[in-house]
Enzyme design. Structure first.
Site, PDB file in Angstrom:
ATOM      1  N   ASP A  53      41.312  42.168  36.938  1.00  0.00           N
ATOM      2  CA  ASP A  53      41.081  43.573  36.623  1.00  0.00           C
ATOM      3  C   ASP A  53      42.088  44.065  35.578  1.00  0.00           C
ATOM      4  OD1 ASP A  53      40.342  46.488  37.278  1.00  0.00           O
ATOM      5  OD2 ASP A  53      42.410  46.405  37.973  1.00  0.00           O
ATOM      6  N   GLU A 125      35.710  40.066  37.402  1.00  0.00           N
ATOM      7  CA  GLU A 125      37.154  40.245  37.257  1.00  0.00           C
ATOM      8  C   GLU A 125      37.911  39.038  37.814  1.00  0.00           C
ATOM      9  OE1 GLU A 125      37.285  45.148  37.322  1.00  0.00           O
ATOM     10  OE2 GLU A 125      37.604  44.059  39.192  1.00  0.00           O
TER      11      GLU A 125
END
EC number: 3.1.26.3
Lengths: 233, 233
Positions: A53, A125
């Protein structure tokens, strides 16, 4: 598709040679899968998602910063919000067939989690986190060049932008104005599909026209045209 | 301190040789300074802040991910929130004397902006963005090793943690319990300063003691001790 098949797929289609298969496997593994396979070693994807992320955010940020040297931080932030979001990441996860390689628990499989945007975002992610650890920043940039960054040139992200709100903010920055959308034309085709043409006017003066298969789409197209004309000045 | 003096300071104290002075200058320049110096070329710090914010987040994330291989994503996130925040960045901005080098508008100077945490946070991020562009990721990591990461070992971030809330969440995870803080002792020194000793008990059973110069500090110290005992198990 097994993690190992997915590794081959990456190699053939994106010139990415993943070295450490257990890392790729971790990125593709959902928690309930581990509960159902107690002999499996390793973790689920969540730590890698924590890393990926932040890597996604930083990589997109640096790219936009360098690609648009004339943009101010407001424009850059707006563009990043459009790119770094669930719908976007879920789309690119499917583009590279990540969805087919997720190791899901049976219950999640039955509930359609394999196509659920929030899970696809997480896995995207986690995969970026794994790729970063395995191959470094350059490999992440290379993959994004072939997917997320290429999509900028195809105006892919326009679909996620609420141009009616943007136009309103722009026009009302200096005070209150009247913004009206008017249906100018409506065509019904032989197959019963419709085409609408809509104009957008501010204080009675028409700024732009747009068309679409629904009134909503036509309004958005008109707002987009008006907004882009205004910001290009 | 001028941007050029600050560059020398960085070189002497942190072994950072900044190449591109205009970039450092941009990171140190607040908007009103430019308004008051119309002959100055260049921008204010805000684009670099956009970049540096993401670089800080990613660099801290990678560091924590690698330093704590046994932590799950919840523990990692909790630690990152403590480190990546206004009070923390404002502190480190002062540690490296960034505050002395900011080019401020006169009005902001009068209003005490030079020591305002929100401005110091922005300038810290902008400086990290400039350092990243000038020297690359390794220089950012090197500076953080000497400042932010070193502070972990000194338990610096404990002051930002609300240990009473953490302890409560931990103890009530399995259902409601009674948590009581009791003043066990109170000493008044000759200079009229006070020292409190407080115990914390759950459902009548004492978990830990703590002391401090106010009741609040003593309660926090007791909560921290109890929390750390519980999480170490």
């Amino acid at each position: 598709m097994s993690p190992s098949d997915f590794r081959n797929y990456l190699e053939e289609n994106f010139q990415i040679s993943f070295n450490h298969l257990p890392l790729l496997q971790e990125a593709l593994t959902q928690r309930n899968y581990l509960n159902e396979h107690p002999k499996e070693k390793g973790r689920d994807y969540q730590r890698l998602e924590f890393l990926g992320d932040a890597i996604m955010q930083a990589t997109v940020t640096e790219y936009l910063f360098k690609r648009y040297p004339e943009w101010d931080e407001g424009q850059l932030t707006e563009m990043r919000i459009t790119m770094v979001q669930t719908k976007s990441f879920a789309h690119f996860a499917s583009v590279i067939h990540l969805n087919e390689a997720i190791r899901l628990g049976k219950g999640e499989e039955m509930n359609g989690a394999r196509e659920r945007p929030s899970l696809l975002e997480d896995i995207w992610e986690a995969f970026i986190g794994a790729l970063y650890l395995d191959q470094g920043q350059a490999a992440v940039v290379s993959l994004l060049q072939q997917t997320v960054f290429a999509a900028i040139d195809e105006n892919f992200f326009d679909q996620f932008i609420d141009f009616k709100s943007r136009l309103q903010e722009k026009l009302q920055a200096q005070g209150s104005v009247d913004i009206d959308y008017t249906i100018e034309n409506e065509i019904r085709n032989e197959d019963n599909s419709q085409l609408f043409e809509v104009s957008v006017a501010v204080d009675g003066k028409v700024l732009a026209h747009g068309s679409g298969q629904s009134i909503k789409d036509a309004e958005k197209a008109a707002a987009q045209k008006a907004y882009q004309d205004l910001t290009a000045k």
